[in-house]
Design a protein around this motif. Structure first.
Motif, PDB file in Angstrom:
ATOM      1  N   ARG A 109     -17.313  25.461 -11.514  1.00 47.91           N
ATOM      2  CA  ARG A 109     -18.427  24.764 -10.516  1.00 47.91           C
ATOM      3  C   ARG A 109     -19.598  25.568 -10.489  1.00 47.91           C
ATOM      4  O   ARG A 109     -20.301  25.650  -9.505  1.00 47.91           O
ATOM      5  N   GLN A 111     -23.579  26.517 -11.316  1.00 50.96           N
ATOM      6  CA  GLN A 111     -24.741  25.765 -11.132  1.00 50.96           C
ATOM      7  C   GLN A 111     -25.312  25.293 -12.627  1.00 50.96           C
ATOM      8  O   GLN A 111     -26.229  24.318 -12.712  1.00 50.96           O
ATOM      9  N   SER A 113     -23.402  24.602 -15.280  1.00 53.70           N
ATOM     10  CA  SER A 113     -22.497  23.783 -15.922  1.00 53.70           C
ATOM     11  C   SER A 113     -22.952  23.111 -17.121  1.00 53.70           C
ATOM     12  O   SER A 113     -23.805  21.939 -16.774  1.00 53.70           O
ATOM     13  N   ALA A 116     -21.311  19.034 -16.150  1.00 55.27           N
ATOM     14  CA  ALA A 116     -20.967  18.684 -14.819  1.00 55.27           C
ATOM     15  C   ALA A 116     -22.040  17.326 -14.516  1.00 55.27           C
ATOM     16  O   ALA A 116     -21.622  16.244 -13.964  1.00 55.27           O
ATOM     17  N   TYR A 142     -15.580  16.597  -5.971  1.00 58.69           N
ATOM     18  CA  TYR A 142     -14.906  17.916  -6.365  1.00 58.69           C
ATOM     19  C   TYR A 142     -16.088  19.287  -6.500  1.00 58.69           C
ATOM     20  O   TYR A 142     -15.721  19.990  -5.852  1.00 58.69           O
ATOM     21  N   LEU A 143     -17.259  18.724  -7.065  1.00 64.30           N
ATOM     22  CA  LEU A 143     -18.165  19.887  -7.398  1.00 64.30           C
ATOM     23  C   LEU A 143     -18.776  20.211  -6.154  1.00 64.30           C
ATOM     24  O   LEU A 143     -19.264  21.525  -6.209  1.00 64.30           O
ATOM     25  N   GLN A 144     -18.688  19.490  -5.111  1.00 59.47           N
ATOM     26  CA  GLN A 144     -19.326  19.581  -3.797  1.00 59.47           C
ATOM     27  C   GLN A 144     -18.493  20.273  -2.745  1.00 59.47           C
ATOM     28  O   GLN A 144     -18.701  20.527  -1.782  1.00 59.47           O
ATOM     29  N   ASP A 146     -14.798  22.995  -2.210  1.00 60.71           N
ATOM     30  CA  ASP A 146     -14.433  24.302  -2.808  1.00 60.71           C
ATOM     31  C   ASP A 146     -12.645  24.494  -3.021  1.00 60.71           C
ATOM     32  O   ASP A 146     -12.019  25.235  -3.038  1.00 60.71           O
ATOM     33  N   SER A 189     -28.051  19.358 -12.170  1.00 62.36           N
ATOM     34  CA  SER A 189     -27.507  20.869 -11.861  1.00 62.36           C
ATOM     35  C   SER A 189     -28.652  21.469 -11.891  1.00 62.36           C
ATOM     36  O   SER A 189     -29.585  21.635 -13.112  1.00 62.36           O
ATOM     37  N   ASP A 194     -27.755  23.655  -4.922  1.00 62.12           N
ATOM     38  CA  ASP A 194     -26.370  23.085  -4.761  1.00 62.12           C
ATOM     39  C   ASP A 194     -26.579  21.679  -5.762  1.00 62.12           C
ATOM     40  O   ASP A 194     -27.612  21.245  -5.905  1.00 62.12           O
TER      41      ASP A 194
END
Length: 232
Positions: A109, A111, A113, A116, A142-144, A146, A189, A194
């Motif tokens: 995850r 930033q 990536s 992504a 999923y990426l947002q 944990d 990204s 975020d």
């Protein structure tokens, strides 16, 4: 160094859930730099699990990319949509592409990536295992989060089209901004921000930008605001 060797994906995810200091180990480019484990972590070695995690296959109009596939495998596969292959090549080091995995690049995850944004714009789904069983999860969701689910494969539509752009000081430095579009889906990204995605090209208006080593807040906001109007 403590290394666990689970025999199943469920065993791996239960180890991850029970110990916050554990991380999954496949390529190990983040946790085994210079041959030393990251301080305070225990490693869950998933290299002994199902061989399907190393394969890229086609099934029912979908492309299944095993989570242990290296970025180089992804970049070279004619099955994978072209703009997703391009995002794998954002990793400028051939040696790193040969060891870094797509599952690791998504699962960290980060930033910056490499993949992504492209995968999210492609409406990719994650084939995962949770403590409660098998489950599909949209990669953007999923990426947002944990959650600590185990990723078995990334699933995308065969022939999906789109584009992806990367902005950085050099090809080998961390990216300031990576943007992707496919159909009506946009994804960004941005270093220090975020992860953002949606069906509007005005994603930058929903984001907070910060100054960091990869660029000023104003620079990154400018790129994020104009990149979708520039298009491919």
């Amino acid at each position: 160094m403590i290394i666990h060797h689970p025999k199943t994906a469920l065993e791996a995810v239960m180890l991850r859930k029970s110990n916050p200091n554990t991380v999954y180990l496949a390529g190990g480019t983040d946790d085994l730099r210079l041959g030393t484990a990251a301080e305070g972590k225990e490693l869950i070695d998933i290299n002994g699990l199902d061989e399907s995690y190393d394969a890229i296959t086609e099934k029912d109009g979908k492309i299944w990319i095993g989570a242990r596939c290296t970025l180089q495998q992804v970049a070279q596969s004619e099955l994978v949509p072209a703009f997703i292959r391009e995002s794998a090549m954002f990793c400028a080091s051939f040696a790193k592409r040969n060891s870094a995995t797509i599952g690791g690049n998504v699962g960290l995850r980060r930033q910056d990536s490499y993949m992504a944004a492209a995968l999210t714009a492609a409406d990719a789904m994650l084939d995962t295992v949770t403590p409660h069983g098998e489950e599909e999860k949209a990669i953007g969701e999923y990426l947002q989060s944990d959650c600590k689910r185990f990723i078995r494969a990334i699933v995308v539509d065969k022939g999906r089209t789109g584009w992806v752009k990367r902005f950085g000081n050099t090809s080998s430095s961390h990216a300031a901004v990576i943007a992707a579009q496919s159909g009506d889906k946009y994804a960004l990204s941005v270093s220090g921000s975020d992860f953002a995605y949606g069906t509007s090209a005005d994603l930058a208006d929903t984001m907070t930008f910060v100054d960091d080593i990869n660029g000023s807040a104003a620079y990154k906001k400018y790129l994020a605001k104009i990149v979708f109007t520039l298009g491919r």
